[in-house]
Design an enzyme around this catalytic site. Structure first.
Site, mmCIF file in Angstrom:
data_model
loop_
_atom_site.group_PDB
_atom_site.id
_atom_site.type_symbol
_atom_site.label_atom_id
_atom_site.label_comp_id
_atom_site.label_asym_id
_atom_site.label_seq_id
_atom_site.Cartn_x
_atom_site.Cartn_y
_atom_site.Cartn_z
ATOM 1 N N HIS A 211 1.024 4.366 -1.799
ATOM 2 C CA HIS A 211 1.507 5.536 -1.074
ATOM 3 C C HIS A 211 2.659 6.192 -1.826
ATOM 4 C CE1 HIS A 211 -0.210 3.873 2.948
ATOM 5 N NE2 HIS A 211 -1.147 4.339 2.139
ATOM 6 N N ASP B 200 5.461 7.566 -1.209
ATOM 7 C CA ASP B 200 6.868 7.270 -0.972
ATOM 8 C C ASP B 200 7.314 5.976 -1.658
ATOM 9 O OD1 ASP B 200 5.204 6.005 0.978
ATOM 10 O OD2 ASP B 200 6.912 5.711 2.314
ATOM 11 N N HIS B 201 6.378 5.167 -2.117
ATOM 12 C CA HIS B 201 6.677 3.941 -2.861
ATOM 13 C C HIS B 201 6.364 4.101 -4.349
ATOM 14 C CE1 HIS B 201 7.261 1.228 0.644
ATOM 15 N NE2 HIS B 201 6.666 2.254 1.220
ATOM 16 N N HIS C 265 2.249 -0.899 -2.886
ATOM 17 C CA HIS C 265 1.032 -0.139 -2.600
ATOM 18 C C HIS C 265 1.150 1.277 -3.151
ATOM 19 C CE1 HIS C 265 3.674 0.771 0.775
ATOM 20 N NE2 HIS C 265 2.877 1.744 1.169
#
Length: 147
Positions: free
Chosen positions: A51, A53-54, A49
């Site tokens: 976001h 942090d990914h 996804h």
């Protein structure tokens, strides 16, 4: 692993070496470890996804490796365009793509044939994950276990 649990996975597949969720842009140590272990010519970058942090380091990783980026067709970031869009049920790198919206509208999980499931933020060890709409998520998850 970065933060409280953003896991990055480098996987060897019949289609080459892929990385799932390379992580945040702010963690240069993590980025260095990815570069060191990913190899000279990775086959692709898979995102669960959008976001940060990914996904945050993806533009730099793509620029450094020329690896194509694969993300959900529902990927909502207008400032970044993945190279290829993934659909529910599609197979990439030997993994079945499962569209599992809830934590994020574009959330994907990746299922190996042996039952291992890369869940992104559907399962977090440090917090609960909001999963909505629950009906669609349960249907997709049940389908992943029925083979």
């Amino acid at each position: 692993m970065t933060y409280h649990g953003t896991n990055s996975y480098i996987i060897d597949t019949p289609d080459g070496r892929f990385i799932i969720d390379p992580g945040p842009a702010e963690d240069s140590t993590h980025f260095g470890a990815i570069i060191e272990n990913l190899g000279a010519k990775p086959s692709g970058i898979l995102l669960t996804h959008h976001h940060s942090d990914h996904f945050g380091v993806v533009p730099a990783l793509r620029a450094r490796t020329d690896a194509p980026v694969y993300a959900s067709r529902a990927f909502p970031d207008d400032a970044f365009r993945p190279d290829r869009f993934l659909e529910d049920g599609q197979v990439i790198a030997g993994l079945t793509v499962l569209h599992t919206p809830g934590h994020a509208s574009d959330h994907l999980c990746f299922a190996r044939p042996d039952g291992v499931l890369f869940t992104g933020d559907h399962v977090m060890s440090w917090n609960s994950s909001i999963v909505s709409p629950l009906t669609e998520t349960c249907t997709t998850t049940a389908r992943s276990y029925s083979g």
